[in-house]
Design an enzyme around this catalytic site. Structure first.
Site, PDB file in Angstrom:
ATOM      1  N   SER A   1       7.702 -55.029 -36.561  1.00  0.00           N
ATOM      2  CA  SER A   1       8.297 -54.193 -37.574  1.00  0.00           C
ATOM      3  C   SER A   1       7.904 -53.997 -38.947  1.00  0.00           C
ATOM      4  CB  SER A   1       9.975 -54.676 -37.635  1.00  0.00           C
ATOM      5  OG  SER A   1      10.273 -55.713 -38.022  1.00  0.00           O
TER       6      SER A   1
ATOM      7  N   HIS B   1      13.274 -55.362 -44.836  1.00  0.00           N
ATOM      8  CA  HIS B   1      12.036 -54.918 -44.286  1.00  0.00           C
ATOM      9  C   HIS B   1      11.284 -53.995 -45.547  1.00  0.00           C
ATOM     10  CE1 HIS B   1      13.242 -55.678 -40.204  1.00  0.00           C
ATOM     11  NE2 HIS B   1      12.033 -55.786 -39.852  1.00  0.00           N
TER      12      HIS B   1
END
Length: 288
Positions: free
Chosen positions: A40, A270
């Site tokens: 990711s 993230h």
């Protein structure tokens, strides 16, 4: 006089040819066939616009591989990164919501000449364990290090203890990349900084104060595993941790990493779009 003039012209011509040849040899060969592999932190979940091949990989059209491909003006670009991927998903299909991501290494070809690999954080659920457990422990000891204590058994840090095997896994993946694409320049990309080296921002990064330093140490150990795997596997390591100083989740407008909150432009914990742009610049320097 004419003979001397002719000799001078001839010498200058030879020098010009030699200079052109040296300049040409100093220029790196242009890379044209690029394949991006990873998890990711490569894919870019929720960063607009999201691709649908498959949708469950949460792969952005603006992640660092996409931006790198534009910077390098490659003629062929394939991004098969997928959120949640670990080293096992390089050679086996990965089931995701609403689909399946094929084995990532299947995207490689004998004429692939550039490969970036960003993997390792999901092996043995290292990242998932940290973000899934540590925020919930802050209330029990806000100024202490409850998460570090949670994962320390008989004096052994059980999170870091798994990382030598992660290094071995990355080494094996790199060996297979070289086998499938023997002419490729291969870069193993590390993970950018999540927490600042000092200070806290519990509203954004809700770890206990004392666990910030431990989180940094775990990330450094993870990046050491990536770096070690690169050294063992004949790849170049790209350090993104050091140059992301000042861009951690606590950095406000300068942050490259989203904090705990789900946003329409970035998943919790993230990289955001600015982070992907920063990573693309770091990797570009490594390529060139």
């Amino acid at each position: 006089m004419r003979a001397r003039r002719g000799l001078i012209v001839a010498v200058l011509a030879v020098c010009t040819v030699l200079a052109s040849a040296l300049t040409a040899s100093a220029q790196p060969a242009r890379l044209s066939r690029y394949v991006a592999l990873g998890d990711s932190y490569t894919a870019g979940p929720l960063i607009p616009l999201q691709r649908v091949d498959p949708l469950g990989c949460l792969r952005s059209t603006s992640n660092y591989p996409a931006q790198l491909a534009l910077r390098l003006l490659v003629s062929s670009y394939t991004d098969v990164s997928c959120s949640g991927a670990d080293t096992g998903d390089m050679t086996a299909p990965q089931s995701v919501p609403l689909g399946t991501n094929p084995p990532q290494l299947d995207a490689l070809r004998p004429d692939t000449d550039l490969v970036t690999l960003g993997i390792g954080g999901n092996d043995y659920s290292v990242f998932g364990t940290l973000v899934g457990t540590c925020p919930g422990l802050r209330a029990s000891d806000p100024t202490g290090n409850p998460c570090q204590r949670q994962f320390t058994v008989d004096g052994v840090d059980t999170i870091k203890a798994k990382l030598p095997q992660t290094r071995a896994n990355i080494t094996a993946v790199l060996a297979e990349i070289h086998r499938r694409s023997p002419q490729a320049k291969v870069l193993a990309v590390g993970y950018p900084r999540i927490a600042p080296p000092s200070g806290t921002c519990p509203d954004v990064l809700p770890f206990a104060d004392g666990d910030y330093a431990w989180l940094n140490s775990v990330e450094e150990a993870l990046n050491a595993a990536v770096s070690g795997g690169a050294a063992d596997g004949g790849a170049s390591y790209v350090d993104t941790f050091t140059p992301s100083l000042g861009h951690d989740a606590c950095a406000g407008a300068a942050a490259w990493i989203n904090g705990k909150d789900l946003k329409l432009t970035a998943a919790p914990y993230h990289p955001n779009f600015a982070g992907m742009t920063g990573l693309a610049a770091i990797v570009e320097r490594a390529v060139r």
